[in-house]
Scaffold this motif. Structure first.
Motif, PDB file in Angstrom:
ATOM      1  N   TRP A 192      35.272  27.596  49.956  1.00 46.06           N
ATOM      2  CA  TRP A 192      35.541  28.213  51.256  1.00 46.06           C
ATOM      3  C   TRP A 192      34.828  29.551  51.444  1.00 46.06           C
ATOM      4  N   THR A 193      34.640  30.304  50.366  1.00 50.02           N
ATOM      5  CA  THR A 193      33.965  31.606  50.518  1.00 50.02           C
ATOM      6  C   THR A 193      32.457  31.502  50.304  1.00 50.02           C
ATOM      7  N   THR A 194      31.987  30.399  49.757  1.00 49.89           N
ATOM      8  CA  THR A 194      30.574  30.200  49.370  1.00 49.89           C
ATOM      9  C   THR A 194      30.090  31.328  48.464  1.00 49.89           C
ATOM     10  N   THR A 195      30.977  31.848  47.631  1.00 51.50           N
ATOM     11  CA  THR A 195      30.635  32.893  46.667  1.00 51.50           C
ATOM     12  C   THR A 195      31.151  32.497  45.289  1.00 51.50           C
ATOM     13  N   ASP A 196      30.834  33.299  44.303  1.00 49.82           N
ATOM     14  CA  ASP A 196      31.375  33.103  42.957  1.00 49.82           C
ATOM     15  C   ASP A 196      32.500  34.095  42.671  1.00 49.82           C
ATOM     16  N   MET A 197      33.095  34.635  43.713  1.00 49.73           N
ATOM     17  CA  MET A 197      34.187  35.591  43.525  1.00 49.73           C
ATOM     18  C   MET A 197      35.392  34.909  42.889  1.00 49.73           C
ATOM     19  N   THR A 198      36.118  35.660  42.068  1.00 55.46           N
ATOM     20  CA  THR A 198      37.320  35.126  41.438  1.00 55.46           C
ATOM     21  C   THR A 198      38.532  35.414  42.320  1.00 55.46           C
ATOM     22  N   PRO A 199      39.610  34.654  42.147  1.00 57.29           N
ATOM     23  CA  PRO A 199      40.831  34.956  42.889  1.00 57.29           C
ATOM     24  C   PRO A 199      41.300  36.398  42.689  1.00 57.29           C
ATOM     25  N   ASP A 200      41.184  36.913  41.477  1.00 60.22           N
ATOM     26  CA  ASP A 200      41.619  38.293  41.216  1.00 60.22           C
ATOM     27  C   ASP A 200      40.807  39.307  42.018  1.00 60.22           C
ATOM     28  N   GLN A 201      39.490  39.090  42.095  1.00 62.45           N
ATOM     29  CA  GLN A 201      38.650  39.999  42.884  1.00 62.45           C
ATOM     30  C   GLN A 201      39.051  39.982  44.356  1.00 62.45           C
ATOM     31  N   ILE A 202      39.299  38.803  44.873  1.00 57.54           N
ATOM     32  CA  ILE A 202      39.671  38.665  46.286  1.00 57.54           C
ATOM     33  C   ILE A 202      41.029  39.306  46.554  1.00 57.54           C
ATOM     34  N   PHE A 203      41.954  39.135  45.646  1.00 57.82           N
ATOM     35  CA  PHE A 203      43.279  39.733  45.780  1.00 57.82           C
ATOM     36  C   PHE A 203      43.166  41.251  45.862  1.00 57.82           C
ATOM     37  N   GLU A 204      42.312  41.831  45.014  1.00 61.44           N
ATOM     38  CA  GLU A 204      42.124  43.283  44.990  1.00 61.44           C
ATOM     39  C   GLU A 204      41.509  43.776  46.305  1.00 61.44           C
ATOM     40  N   ILE A 205      40.493  43.060  46.786  1.00 58.17           N
ATOM     41  CA  ILE A 205      39.866  43.423  48.061  1.00 58.17           C
ATOM     42  C   ILE A 205      40.896  43.357  49.187  1.00 58.17           C
ATOM     43  N   GLY A 206      41.714  42.320  49.160  1.00 65.36           N
ATOM     44  CA  GLY A 206      42.738  42.167  50.186  1.00 65.36           C
ATOM     45  C   GLY A 206      43.709  43.336  50.221  1.00 65.36           C
ATOM     46  N   GLN A 207      44.162  43.761  49.078  1.00 66.22           N
ATOM     47  CA  GLN A 207      45.096  44.902  49.020  1.00 66.22           C
ATOM     48  C   GLN A 207      44.442  46.182  49.546  1.00 66.22           C
ATOM     49  N   GLN A 208      43.172  46.370  49.200  1.00 65.56           N
ATOM     50  CA  GLN A 208      42.453  47.561  49.688  1.00 65.56           C
ATOM     51  C   GLN A 208      42.301  47.527  51.214  1.00 65.56           C
ATOM     52  N   GLU A 209      41.973  46.368  51.749  1.00 69.47           N
ATOM     53  CA  GLU A 209      41.786  46.229  53.191  1.00 69.47           C
ATOM     54  C   GLU A 209      43.106  46.409  53.949  1.00 69.47           C
ATOM     55  N   VAL A 210      44.179  45.885  53.404  1.00 73.33           N
ATOM     56  CA  VAL A 210      45.491  46.056  54.039  1.00 73.33           C
ATOM     57  C   VAL A 210      45.844  47.539  54.123  1.00 73.33           C
ATOM     58  N   ALA A 211      45.608  48.256  53.039  1.00 71.45           N
ATOM     59  CA  ALA A 211      45.912  49.693  53.029  1.00 71.45           C
ATOM     60  C   ALA A 211      45.035  50.448  54.028  1.00 71.45           C
ATOM     61  N   ARG A 212      43.741  50.113  54.089  1.00 68.84           N
ATOM     62  CA  ARG A 212      42.823  50.787  55.011  1.00 68.84           C
ATOM     63  C   ARG A 212      43.215  50.536  56.474  1.00 68.84           C
ATOM     64  N   ILE A 213      43.466  49.285  56.803  1.00 68.08           N
ATOM     65  CA  ILE A 213      43.782  48.934  58.193  1.00 68.08           C
ATOM     66  C   ILE A 213      45.139  49.517  58.590  1.00 68.08           C
ATOM     67  N   ARG A 214      46.055  49.545  57.647  1.00 72.37           N
ATOM     68  CA  ARG A 214      47.375  50.115  57.935  1.00 72.37           C
ATOM     69  C   ARG A 214      47.259  51.593  58.330  1.00 72.37           C
ATOM     70  N   SER A 215      46.379  52.308  57.650  1.00 72.33           N
ATOM     71  CA  SER A 215      46.208  53.730  57.982  1.00 72.33           C
ATOM     72  C   SER A 215      45.590  53.884  59.379  1.00 72.33           C
ATOM     73  N   GLU A 216      44.697  52.969  59.765  1.00 74.15           N
ATOM     74  CA  GLU A 216      44.120  52.987  61.113  1.00 74.15           C
ATOM     75  C   GLU A 216      45.200  52.698  62.163  1.00 74.15           C
TER      76      GLU A 216
END
Length: 602
Positions: A291-315
């Motif tokens: 689905w992502t057409t990348t070699d990213m691992t689930p752990d990497q994606i989970f970390e990115i997701g948490q960072q994005e949630v925090a960033r957008i929440r502050s906005e």
């Protein structure tokens, strides 16, 4: 650089007459080789696409190729799976025999996409999807109802069209029996749906298992027989459809419903994620890559997701302060959901008009951001009543022959409760310049192989649509802070997906944990959150594609802006992305890197 330009043999050091260099053929000879290689590759692509349509006739119907409208292969049978495997392996072998270095730049991109597609598709055939053929979100029982209703891709314009669909109704009966057999095998192997999803499938199947054929959704085309048909033709069609619905369609839905109610539901698993089935961890890793057409691992994606949630929440907090709201962010969510000033509409037509006005407001800015625009027509329509309750806003692509425009469907159950917040970002995503621009321009590109004109990669396609939401301010939108808050809410929705999808399928999160995480971080109702979480349970990994694709496109834009400086053109950047159609993100990145290098030379 064009495909007939001199091809240099880079990377080779060959001693010639005591001098290090690279061997070259004459320019005319090289040019001939390049043209010949491109032509050979083009024939491979065309042969593949023709062979593919025979095995996947619903794809042909979707692009208004009506040659196979009567066919519905049993895609769950071992025979069909082996035919598909042979197709992919045959064409992987063919592409491997092509010398990529002798191809022009555009053909090299096609080569890379095609090879990736064959490899990932072959790998997919090793996964346990055939044991999970039914869920509440998608699958043939839902697709057949959409086709049979007469409001989807299946045409009902001529007597031959009506005759064609009789063949598909017969095929559905065979498919249903194989689905039950496969699900029984899955039960024996510990490959089974979560109970929460089985419970959602049961009423869907039951709704189709009516007693009277004329009460079936499949009768709808018979209600709309064209006036041009003769009385004898009309009578023949009525008789044939009564028989097919009574003997093929309704019994198939009944068999599926009874099996799932009596056998499948009691055996359904209590676990939430796909890791709860045999081999589920490896299956999820594959789905993440698919689905992502990348070699990213689930752990990497989970970390990115948490960072994005925090960033957008502050906005979001900044917007809350900007409008002077006193209270928590969650209370602000509630305020935006419930305050009557955000539900100004009285009729469905007023809602549709408001969407059309979004297009009008940004029209003057579109030429600054895009050099090419679609030729296909575009419409905003209300979603049909029969499916509005379970539908989300969506884009339906145009027919390649122009017989059907691109359509932005808006479900409006009650106009008086339709919330205006987020309408601008939704239009940007589903319509212009999101899916309508991307899909239409892809289909309109002369010279693209057909497998590229009509292909789909969610990480690119949904990534582009989400990126399009970020263009709102550049397009003269989001001047109202509440519309900008709607944009942040939509972006948050996609960021949350990275966390909850991986959470459920790889980290042991329960359905309830995921629902609560959504409620804590976005503008949504409990009912909507439940539906979304259960969607992610049904199709693991799919929801990751949006945000991962958007982040890659943003990263590539930032890289191009930094490296090109004054030479950077936003319209040229958008055009180079859209002209090539969807592709794996790694291929897109290479393409943009090559484009940046070309711009530096100019």
């Amino acid at each position: 650089m064009n495909k007939h330009q001199l091809i240099l043999c880079a990377g080779l050091a060959v001693a010639m007459l005591g001098t290090a260099g690279c061997t070259r053929t004459s320019e005319p000879e090289q040019e001939t080789e390049a043209v010949q290689a491109d032509q050979n590759l083009g024939q491979i692509f065309e042969d593949y696409y023709e062979a593919r349509l025979k095995l996947f006739p619903l794809e042909a119907t979707a692009i208004a190729d009506n040659r196979y409208n009567d066919q519905l292969p049993n895609d769950l049978s071992q025979e069909h799976i082996e035919q598909v495997r042979q197709l992919y392996q045959t064409y992987l072998d063919k592409i491997n025999q092509v010398d990529r270095s002798k191809l022009g730049p555009q053909e090299q991109v096609s080569y890379d996409i095609f090879k990736y597609e064959m490899q990932i598709s072959l790998e997919g055939l090793e996964q346990p999807a055939l044991f999970l053929p039914v869920n509440q979100f998608w699958g043939l029982p839902i697709t057949m109802a959409q086709l049979g209703s007469g409001s989807s891709n299946q045409p009902f314009n001529t007597p031959e069209d009506y005759e064609d669909f009789l063949g598909r109704m017969k095929g559905f009966s065979v498919w249903g029996d194989t689905a039950i057999a496969n699900m029984r095998r899955g039960m024996g192997m510990g490959i089974i749906l979560p109970r929460a999803l089985t419970e959602k499938v049961l009423p869907q199947l039951q709704a189709m298992a009516v007693d009277n054929p004329e009460k079936s959704i499949f009768w709808a085309p018979v209600e709309k027989l064209p006036e041009s048909f003769t009385p004898a033709q009309k009578d023949s069609i009525r008789q044939a459809y009564t028989k097919a619905i009574q003997e093929d369609v309704i019994p198939t839905y009944k068999r599926l419903h009874e099996f799932m109610r009596q056998e499948y539901q009691p055996a359904s698993r209590s676990s939430t994620g796909i890791s709860g089935i045999k081999g589920g961890d490896d299956y999820y890793k594959y789905l993440v890559r698919y689905w992502t057409t990348t070699d990213m691992t689930p752990d990497q994606i989970f970390e990115i997701g948490q960072q994005e949630v925090a960033r957008i929440r502050s906005e979001m907090e900044k917007v809350k302060e900007q409008v002077g709201f006193k209270g928590t962010l969650n209370e602000f969510f509630q305020y935006v959901n419930d305050n009557p000033k955000f539900t100004p509409f009285k009729t469905p037509e007023e809602v549709l008009t408001a969407y059309r006005q979004v297009e009008q407001r940004m029209q003057p800015q579109l030429d600054k951001l895009f050099g090419i625009t679609p030729e296909f027509k575009f419409e905003v329509r209300q979603t049909e009543a029969f499916r509005a309750a379970s539908a989300s806003a969506e884009y339906n692509p145009p027919a390649p022959d122009g017989s059907r425009p691109g359509i932005f469907y808006v479900p409006i159950l009650d106009a008086k409760t339709y919330n205006v917040v987020g309408m601008e970002s939704l239009f940007l995503h589903e319509a212009i310049p999101g899916h309508h621009y991307q899909i239409s321009i892809q289909q309109e590109q002369v010279g693209l192989p057909r497998f590229r004109q009509y292909s789909w990669y969610g990480a690119f396609g949904e990534g582009w649509a989400l990126y399009s939401e970020s263009l709102g301010k550049e397009l003269g939108l989001y001047t109202d802070p509440y519309q900008y808050f709607g944009r942040l809410s939509d972006e948050m929705h996609r960021a949350i997906r990275l966390v909850v999808d991986v959470g459920m399928h790889a980290k042991g999160w329960t359905r309830e944990q995921a629902i609560q995480y959504s409620l804590d971080n976005e503008l949504t109702s409990r009912e909507a959150a439940v539906a979304e979480i259960e969607r992610y349970m049904a199709i693991p990994g799919q929801a990751l594609s949006y945000k991962i694709g958007e982040l890659k496109i943003k990263e590539l834009r930032q890289r191009a802006e930094q490296e090109l400086g004054d030479k950077f053109s936003i319209s040229a950047f958008h055009d180079v992305i859209l002209k090539g159609g969807v592709m794996p993100l790694a291929v897109l990145e290479k393409k943009i890197e090559d484009w940046i290098a070309e711009q530096k030379k100019s």
